[in-house]
Structure formats: C-alpha cells, structure tokens
Design a protein around this motif. Sequence first.
Motif, PDB file in Angstrom:
ATOM      1  N   SER A   1     133.165   0.734 153.271  1.00 44.16           N
ATOM      2  CA  SER A   1     132.233   1.773 153.698  1.00 44.16           C
ATOM      3  C   SER A   1     132.054   2.767 152.558  1.00 44.16           C
ATOM      4  CB  SER A   1     132.785   2.531 154.913  1.00 44.16           C
ATOM      5  OG  SER A   1     132.981   1.657 155.992  1.00 44.16           O
ATOM      6  N   PHE A   2     130.861   3.324 152.483  1.00 45.82           N
ATOM      7  CA  PHE A   2     130.627   4.399 151.521  1.00 45.82           C
ATOM      8  C   PHE A   2     131.272   5.672 152.045  1.00 45.82           C
ATOM      9  CE2 PHE A   2     126.960   1.652 150.469  1.00 45.82           C
ATOM     10  CZ  PHE A   2     127.200   1.488 149.111  1.00 45.82           C
ATOM     11  N   THR A   3     131.907   6.441 151.160  1.00 42.73           N
ATOM     12  CA  THR A   3     132.511   7.715 151.528  1.00 42.73           C
ATOM     13  C   THR A   3     131.435   8.695 151.976  1.00 42.73           C
ATOM     14  OG1 THR A   3     134.263   7.320 149.925  1.00 42.73           O
ATOM     15  CG2 THR A   3     134.020   9.573 150.701  1.00 42.73           C
ATOM     16  N   ASP A   4     130.290   8.668 151.312  1.00 37.38           N
ATOM     17  CA  ASP A   4     129.162   9.550 151.620  1.00 37.38           C
ATOM     18  C   ASP A   4     128.257   8.865 152.648  1.00 37.38           C
ATOM     19  OD1 ASP A   4     126.874  11.105 151.720  1.00 37.38           O
ATOM     20  OD2 ASP A   4     126.468  11.002 149.564  1.00 37.38           O
TER      21      ASP A   4
ATOM     22  N   VAL B   1     130.561  -6.213 150.472  1.00 37.39           N
ATOM     23  CA  VAL B   1     129.479  -6.207 151.447  1.00 37.39           C
ATOM     24  C   VAL B   1     129.531  -4.869 152.182  1.00 37.39           C
ATOM     25  CG1 VAL B   1     128.573  -7.309 153.524  1.00 37.39           C
ATOM     26  CG2 VAL B   1     129.654  -8.688 151.731  1.00 37.39           C
ATOM     27  N   PHE B   2     128.432  -4.156 152.127  1.00 36.11           N
ATOM     28  CA  PHE B   2     128.298  -2.929 152.907  1.00 36.11           C
ATOM     29  C   PHE B   2     127.342  -3.263 154.044  1.00 36.11           C
ATOM     30  CE2 PHE B   2     129.416  -1.569 148.664  1.00 36.11           C
ATOM     31  CZ  PHE B   2     130.441  -0.677 148.913  1.00 36.11           C
TER      32      PHE B   2
ATOM     33  N   SER C   1     131.632   6.418 145.820  1.00 39.45           N
ATOM     34  CA  SER C   1     133.013   6.149 146.198  1.00 39.45           C
ATOM     35  C   SER C   1     133.017   5.385 147.510  1.00 39.45           C
ATOM     36  CB  SER C   1     133.783   7.456 146.371  1.00 39.45           C
ATOM     37  OG  SER C   1     133.812   8.159 145.150  1.00 39.45           O
ATOM     38  N   ILE C   2     134.086   4.597 147.717  1.00 36.98           N
ATOM     39  CA  ILE C   2     134.168   3.795 148.935  1.00 36.98           C
ATOM     40  C   ILE C   2     135.510   3.997 149.622  1.00 36.98           C
ATOM     41  CG2 ILE C   2     132.536   2.082 148.091  1.00 36.98           C
ATOM     42  CD1 ILE C   2     134.906   0.228 147.488  1.00 36.98           C
ATOM     43  N   THR C   3     135.558   3.577 150.887  1.00 38.28           N
ATOM     44  CA  THR C   3     136.762   3.661 151.702  1.00 38.28           C
ATOM     45  C   THR C   3     136.814   2.432 152.608  1.00 38.28           C
ATOM     46  OG1 THR C   3     138.005   5.119 153.173  1.00 38.28           O
ATOM     47  CG2 THR C   3     135.635   5.024 153.526  1.00 38.28           C
TER      48      THR C   3
ATOM     49  N   ARG D   1     122.432  -5.054 158.947  1.00 37.01           N
ATOM     50  CA  ARG D   1     121.904  -5.372 157.615  1.00 37.01           C
ATOM     51  C   ARG D   1     123.000  -5.185 156.575  1.00 37.01           C
ATOM     52  NH1 ARG D   1     117.215  -1.453 156.773  1.00 37.01           N
ATOM     53  NH2 ARG D   1     118.798  -0.080 157.580  1.00 37.01           N
ATOM     54  N   ILE D   2     122.867  -5.888 155.452  1.00 37.56           N
ATOM     55  CA  ILE D   2     123.816  -5.744 154.356  1.00 37.56           C
ATOM     56  C   ILE D   2     123.066  -5.299 153.099  1.00 37.56           C
ATOM     57  CG2 ILE D   2     125.483  -7.379 155.300  1.00 37.56           C
ATOM     58  CD1 ILE D   2     124.426  -9.442 153.237  1.00 37.56           C
ATOM     59  N   LEU D   3     123.790  -4.672 152.203  1.00 38.70           N
ATOM     60  CA  LEU D   3     123.220  -4.140 150.964  1.00 38.70           C
ATOM     61  C   LEU D   3     123.319  -5.199 149.874  1.00 38.70           C
ATOM     62  CD1 LEU D   3     122.011  -1.467 149.896  1.00 38.70           C
ATOM     63  CD2 LEU D   3     124.312  -0.900 149.081  1.00 38.70           C
TER      64      LEU D   3
END
Length: 148
Positions: free
Chosen positions: A94-97, A13-14, A63-65, A19-21
């Motif tokens: 979380s997205f790295t970007d 879940v981002f 990429s994620i973190t 809101r979520i993706l």
Amino acid sequence: MAEPRIRALALCVFQHNGRILVNEFRDPVSQQTCFRPIGGGIDFGETSAEAIVREVQEELGQSITDLRLLGTLENLFIYNGKPGHEIVQVYDASFTDPSVYTHAQIKGHESDGAPFTVRWHDSSSFSEQAPLVPKGLGDLLKSAGLLD
C-alpha cells in the motif's frame, strides 16, 4: 556480446477498487503492447523486499507500507528480439500517502531517467494480444483475490 543470465526482479502490485497499477509499454520488435507492475532488479546484497521499497521510491517518489510477498514466478520471454529469463518476486503493498489512489495516472522515471506513466487497470485491460507480464502474474493475482 554479454553472456545470457537470469535476472532477479521484484515487482509490486498496488490494488485499489478492483484495479492494479501498471506501466503500459510496447515491444519495439513485435509491436505487442504489454502491462507490468512497478519494480525492477534486485541489487547484490539487497533483499527483494528492500528492492521494492527502493524501486517505488526511485521510480515514483512514494513510500510504501504493508509489504507482503504473494509468490515467485519464473519468466522466459522474448523482448526486443532477444531472449530473457527472470526470477520474479511478486509483492503486494500500500502507498503510505492515501492521495496516490485518487490519481488516474502517476508519472515516474526509470533509473536511466526515461519517463513513464503508470495507470490503474482492471482485468478487462489484459488479453493475449496485450498481456499482463510476467507470464503467470494474472493467475497469481486472481488466486490472491487482487484481480477478477
């Protein structure tokens, strides 16, 4: 005919601004619209956390973190007229970007090459007629403070 089996999944879940993706899809038999976060099957010898990192990279090229396990759900369901059974590890990350969060939608590809689009949705998008799946995910996200 293949033997029925329990499938091990990892979903991520981002969350951004309440809101979520999620990917919106329709059951071909029941015609019900459903929403599901990014993720997929856990390969043999792979941890669920490794599966999430791989799936997000493969499906979205991102990429994620800050990967964090939120909980585990057991999902019994009917899709495309067939019963399914999943054990689902649910993560937050979380997205790295950071620019990913500025896009209203993101194009992705399934492992078979089929295209899909994920979009940011708040809790008002989900209902009994158009649920967030797997079952129990909405409650898990509410208890974690990620969804109203």
